[in-house]
Design a protein around this motif. Structure first.
Motif, PDB file in Angstrom:
ATOM      1  N   ARG A  51      -6.437  -4.630  -2.182  1.00 22.41           N
ATOM      2  CA  ARG A  51      -6.872  -4.339  -0.813  1.00 22.41           C
ATOM      3  C   ARG A  51      -5.907  -4.945   0.196  1.00 22.41           C
ATOM      4  O   ARG A  51      -5.605  -4.334   1.221  1.00 22.41           O
ATOM      5  CB  ARG A  51      -8.287  -4.874  -0.576  1.00 22.41           C
ATOM      6  N   LEU A  52      -5.421  -6.139  -0.081  1.00 20.72           N
ATOM      7  CA  LEU A  52      -4.470  -6.774   0.833  1.00 20.72           C
ATOM      8  C   LEU A  52      -3.145  -6.017   0.856  1.00 20.72           C
ATOM      9  O   LEU A  52      -2.519  -5.888   1.908  1.00 20.72           O
ATOM     10  CB  LEU A  52      -4.242  -8.237   0.435  1.00 20.72           C
ATOM     11  N   ASP A  53      -2.720  -5.511  -0.288  1.00 19.13           N
ATOM     12  CA  ASP A  53      -1.479  -4.725  -0.343  1.00 19.13           C
ATOM     13  C   ASP A  53      -1.613  -3.422   0.438  1.00 19.13           C
ATOM     14  O   ASP A  53      -0.628  -2.895   0.953  1.00 19.13           O
ATOM     15  CB  ASP A  53      -1.091  -4.421  -1.788  1.00 19.13           C
TER      16      ASP A  53
END
Length: 65
Positions: A51-53
């Motif tokens: 999700r952060l990527d």
């Protein structure tokens, strides 16, 4: 007669070899580190990284300071 026990003589070479030897606790610490590195990454952590990527990088953030 030159000393062979690493003390005196040899212009400090014995001191260097003593410093190159790892301390007694180093093997245990390396085994602990290796076991942590080899441990599987939890699925929820993998999901968080994915999700952060997916978040686009912010632009001009440094100029706001």
């Amino acid at each position: 007669m030159a000393s062979t026990d690493g003390q005196g003589g040899n212009h400090g070479e014995g001191d260097q070899s003593a410093r190159r030897r790892p301390p007694e606790w180093a093997d245990g610490l390396k085994q602990l580190y290796d076991s942590v590195v080899e441990e599987a990454l939890p699925d929820n952590f993998k999901d968080l990284l994915d999700r952060l990527d997916a978040i686009p990088p912010a632009r001009g953030r440094d100029s706001d300071k």
